[in-house]
Design a protein around this motif. Structure first.
Motif, PDB file in Angstrom:
ATOM      1  N   PRO A  47       0.748  -1.161   0.065  1.00 12.21           N
ATOM      2  CA  PRO A  47       0.029  -0.057   0.095  1.00 12.21           C
ATOM      3  C   PRO A  47       0.812   1.191   0.074  1.00 12.21           C
ATOM      4  O   PRO A  47       1.895   1.315   0.704  1.00 12.21           O
ATOM      5  N   GLN A  48       0.514   2.229  -0.707  1.00 10.52           N
ATOM      6  CA  GLN A  48       1.059   3.496  -0.737  1.00 10.52           C
ATOM      7  C   GLN A  48       0.236   4.604   0.341  1.00 10.52           C
ATOM      8  O   GLN A  48      -0.841   4.869   0.033  1.00 10.52           O
ATOM      9  N   ILE A  49       0.966   4.839   1.479  1.00 13.51           N
ATOM     10  CA  ILE A  49       0.418   5.549   2.718  1.00 13.51           C
ATOM     11  C   ILE A  49       0.920   6.902   2.329  1.00 13.51           C
ATOM     12  O   ILE A  49       2.087   7.116   2.391  1.00 13.51           O
ATOM     13  N   PRO A  50      -0.103   7.795   2.362  1.00 11.72           N
ATOM     14  CA  PRO A  50       0.515   9.250   2.207  1.00 11.72           C
ATOM     15  C   PRO A  50       1.009   9.952   3.472  1.00 11.72           C
ATOM     16  O   PRO A  50       1.104   9.369   4.312  1.00 11.72           O
TER      17      PRO A  50
ATOM     18  N   VAL B  55      -0.826  11.264   6.465  1.00 10.90           N
ATOM     19  CA  VAL B  55      -1.565  10.330   7.325  1.00 10.90           C
ATOM     20  C   VAL B  55      -0.616   9.923   8.241  1.00 10.90           C
ATOM     21  O   VAL B  55      -0.785   9.609   9.562  1.00 10.90           O
ATOM     22  N   ILE B  56       0.764   9.377   7.847  1.00  7.34           N
ATOM     23  CA  ILE B  56       1.828   9.227   8.884  1.00  7.34           C
ATOM     24  C   ILE B  56       2.193  10.458   9.798  1.00  7.34           C
ATOM     25  O   ILE B  56       2.311   9.898  11.265  1.00  7.34           O
TER      26      ILE B  56
ATOM     27  N   LEU C 262      -0.712  10.333  12.393  1.00  4.93           N
ATOM     28  CA  LEU C 262      -0.849   9.304  13.274  1.00  4.93           C
ATOM     29  C   LEU C 262       0.388   9.485  14.511  1.00  4.93           C
ATOM     30  O   LEU C 262       0.286   9.216  15.338  1.00  4.93           O
TER      31      LEU C 262
ATOM     32  N   ASP D  69     -11.432  11.349   5.771  1.00  2.83           N
ATOM     33  CA  ASP D  69     -12.000  10.431   4.766  1.00  2.83           C
ATOM     34  C   ASP D  69     -13.239  11.052   4.163  1.00  2.83           C
ATOM     35  O   ASP D  69     -13.365  10.689   2.921  1.00  2.83           O
TER      36      ASP D  69
END
Length: 142
Positions: free
Chosen positions: A65-68, A71-72, A75, A128
């Motif tokens: 998966p490509q996590i933007p 988002v990281i 988190l 989202d």
């Protein structure tokens, strides 16, 4: 009736047993047959007998998966808040609000931790929803 002879055949992948019947025919087990069918192919198209799957080092799994990055970052920020704020709330309320009452200070720390968690859930939900709205707008304009 004579007992069939068992001989051990060694291969580079595993040790598999083959059986010689009374008629002299050698039978192989289903494990041996399935292993022999799964020899990996080399780059020139021939089968490799090493038994090790040779995978290209430059190949990445298709399901990665490509996590933007935002988002990281979000988190990590909420994780840091969840670590720090309840501790400060506990000791701050212990010293300044509920002088010496550890139970009341612990309740304050738990409430602060739940507020941080609720804020993270809300931030993820809003993000989202905004992505879903942007996707819907893009579909309508096409």
């Amino acid at each position: 009736m004579p007992k069939p002879k068992t001989t051990k055949a060694k291969s580079t992948t595993a040790t598999a047993a083959s059986h010689t019947s009374a008629t002299g025919k050698t039978t192989t087990t289903s494990k041996e047959r399935s292993k022999s069918r799964r020899l990996p192919a080399t780059r020139d198209g021939t089968e490799s007998s090493s038994g090790e799957d040779e995978q290209s080092e430059d190949r990445q799994p298709a399901s990665a998966p490509q996590i933007p990055g935002n988002v990281i970052r979000k988190l990590l920020a909420f994780s840091l808040l969840l670590l720090v704020l309840p501790i400060f709330a506990y000791f701050g309320s212990l010293k300044y609000i509920f002088v010496g009452s550890t139970a009341s200070s612990a309740i304050v720390a738990v409430i602060v931790a739940n507020i941080v968690l609720a804020a993270y859930v809300y931030a993820a939900w809003v993000e989202d929803a905004s992505e879903h709205t942007a996707h819907t707008i893009n579909i309508r304009h096409q």
